[in-house]
Design a protein around this motif. Structure first.
Motif, mmCIF file in Angstrom:
data_model
loop_
_atom_site.group_PDB
_atom_site.id
_atom_site.type_symbol
_atom_site.label_atom_id
_atom_site.label_comp_id
_atom_site.label_asym_id
_atom_site.label_seq_id
_atom_site.Cartn_x
_atom_site.Cartn_y
_atom_site.Cartn_z
ATOM 1 N N UNK A 183 -28.067 -99.830 -49.371
ATOM 2 C CA UNK A 183 -27.815 -101.064 -50.555
ATOM 3 C C UNK A 183 -26.836 -100.752 -51.811
ATOM 4 N N UNK A 184 -27.541 -99.589 -52.377
ATOM 5 C CA UNK A 184 -26.994 -99.737 -54.111
ATOM 6 C C UNK A 184 -25.056 -98.643 -53.100
ATOM 7 N N UNK A 185 -25.724 -97.944 -52.702
ATOM 8 C CA UNK A 185 -24.658 -97.227 -52.615
ATOM 9 C C UNK A 185 -23.121 -97.301 -51.299
ATOM 10 N N UNK A 186 -23.059 -98.809 -50.738
ATOM 11 C CA UNK A 186 -22.953 -99.826 -49.399
ATOM 12 C C UNK A 186 -22.441 -98.376 -48.397
ATOM 13 N N UNK A 187 -22.721 -98.246 -47.969
ATOM 14 C CA UNK A 187 -23.007 -97.346 -46.494
ATOM 15 C C UNK A 187 -22.736 -96.627 -46.680
ATOM 16 N N UNK A 188 -22.470 -95.485 -47.516
ATOM 17 C CA UNK A 188 -21.224 -93.715 -47.618
ATOM 18 C C UNK A 188 -22.124 -93.580 -48.596
ATOM 19 N N UNK A 189 -23.038 -92.600 -47.949
ATOM 20 C CA UNK A 189 -23.931 -91.413 -48.412
ATOM 21 C C UNK A 189 -22.932 -90.277 -50.045
ATOM 22 N N UNK A 190 -23.009 -90.604 -50.770
ATOM 23 C CA UNK A 190 -22.226 -89.784 -52.018
ATOM 24 C C UNK A 190 -23.222 -88.356 -52.034
ATOM 25 N N UNK A 191 -22.314 -87.788 -52.275
ATOM 26 C CA UNK A 191 -22.332 -86.207 -52.314
ATOM 27 C C UNK A 191 -23.434 -85.753 -53.489
ATOM 28 N N UNK A 192 -24.479 -85.208 -53.657
ATOM 29 C CA UNK A 192 -25.532 -85.253 -55.484
ATOM 30 C C UNK A 192 -25.154 -84.905 -56.120
ATOM 31 N N UNK A 193 -24.110 -83.937 -56.167
ATOM 32 C CA UNK A 193 -22.903 -83.470 -57.416
ATOM 33 C C UNK A 193 -22.315 -84.426 -57.812
ATOM 34 N N UNK A 194 -21.702 -85.515 -57.340
ATOM 35 C CA UNK A 194 -20.897 -86.988 -57.620
ATOM 36 C C UNK A 194 -21.606 -87.198 -58.588
ATOM 37 N N UNK A 195 -23.464 -87.400 -58.408
ATOM 38 C CA UNK A 195 -24.225 -88.401 -59.119
ATOM 39 C C UNK A 195 -24.943 -87.841 -60.153
ATOM 40 N N UNK A 196 -24.589 -89.092 -61.170
ATOM 41 C CA UNK A 196 -25.728 -88.451 -62.753
ATOM 42 C C UNK A 196 -27.556 -88.351 -62.178
ATOM 43 N N UNK A 197 -27.603 -87.253 -62.262
ATOM 44 C CA UNK A 197 -28.966 -86.652 -62.199
ATOM 45 C C UNK A 197 -29.762 -86.098 -63.432
ATOM 46 N N UNK A 198 -31.365 -86.865 -63.560
ATOM 47 C CA UNK A 198 -32.092 -86.486 -64.479
ATOM 48 C C UNK A 198 -32.528 -85.469 -65.371
#
Length: 209
Positions: free
Chosen positions: A70-85
């Motif tokens: 859904x939100x990531x358009x079918x492509x799994x992003x690298x965890x390092x590219x995401x804002x984490x809480x």
């Protein structure tokens, strides 16, 4: 002991400390007064609690997987590219300055949790709702949180949502005031309080989920 519920993105964190708790009245971000007011708290998790960090990381990974289609358009992003809480309270910048200026963050991971909806907040007796006087910075609490993905333009990450909180009345204050449990020591039967504290804790949180 930290527990993961039947929902793999939901976690019950036991005996974490509250920092900047705004659990009963929503607040806007200090640097953006136009932002939507939220209920929030920073949760201080000792690094010695390896189990808690492992369960949080597992829930975050599950939230990422759930958002791929859904939100990531079918492509799994690298965890390092995401804002984490969550962040390391001992992390420093290239000049050796702590990224988190709060002393209470030392030796801890700091998990930022928030919600637009008011979380259920109770006292050591899970049948008694908490009031403002029951909540202070540095207090220990059991906190039920849920992790979910978000994507707004170029910003993508995992958010930590507050579901329910049980404050314990224990813990060293970090705002310079006297802990009520110390001030009123000996004026009540601790044994009866502990009985209220233990009975129905998980049940009360499960009902709120």
């Amino acid at each position: 002991m930290t527990q993961q519920s039947k929902n793999p993105t939901e976690v019950l964190l036991r005996s974490v400390r509250l920092s900047y708790p705004h659990l009963l009245t929503p607040r806007s971000f200090a640097n953006d007064p136009t932002s939507v007011p939220k209920y929030s708290a920073s949760l201080l998790i000792p690094k010695t609690d390896a189990e808690a960090l492992k369960v949080i990381q597992t829930a975050v990974s599950t939230a990422i997987e759930r958002a791929v289609a859904g939100k990531f358009g079918g492509k799994k992003p690298a965890k390092g590219s995401l804002h984490l809480p969550y962040r390391d309270g001992d992390a420093k910048d290239e000049d050796g300055v702590y990224l988190d200026s709060n002393e209470e963050a030392r030796g801890c991971y700091v998990l930022r949790a928030s919600s637009k909806d008011k979380p259920r907040v109770v006292t050591r007796n899970p049948k008694v709702p908490a009031v403002e006087e029951d909540i202070w910075p540095g207090e220990e609490a059991h906190v039920l949180v849920n992790f979910g993905a978000y994507k707004m333009g170029a910003n993508a990450g995992i958010a930590c949502y507050l579901n329910a909180v049980q404050v314990t009345g224990r813990g060293e204050r970090i705002d310079g005031r006297t802990n009520p449990e110390d001030a009123f020591a000996g004026l009540e039967n601790d044994a009866s309080n502990d009985s209220d504290f233990d009975d129905g804790l998980l049940g009360s949180f499960d009902d709120a989920a």
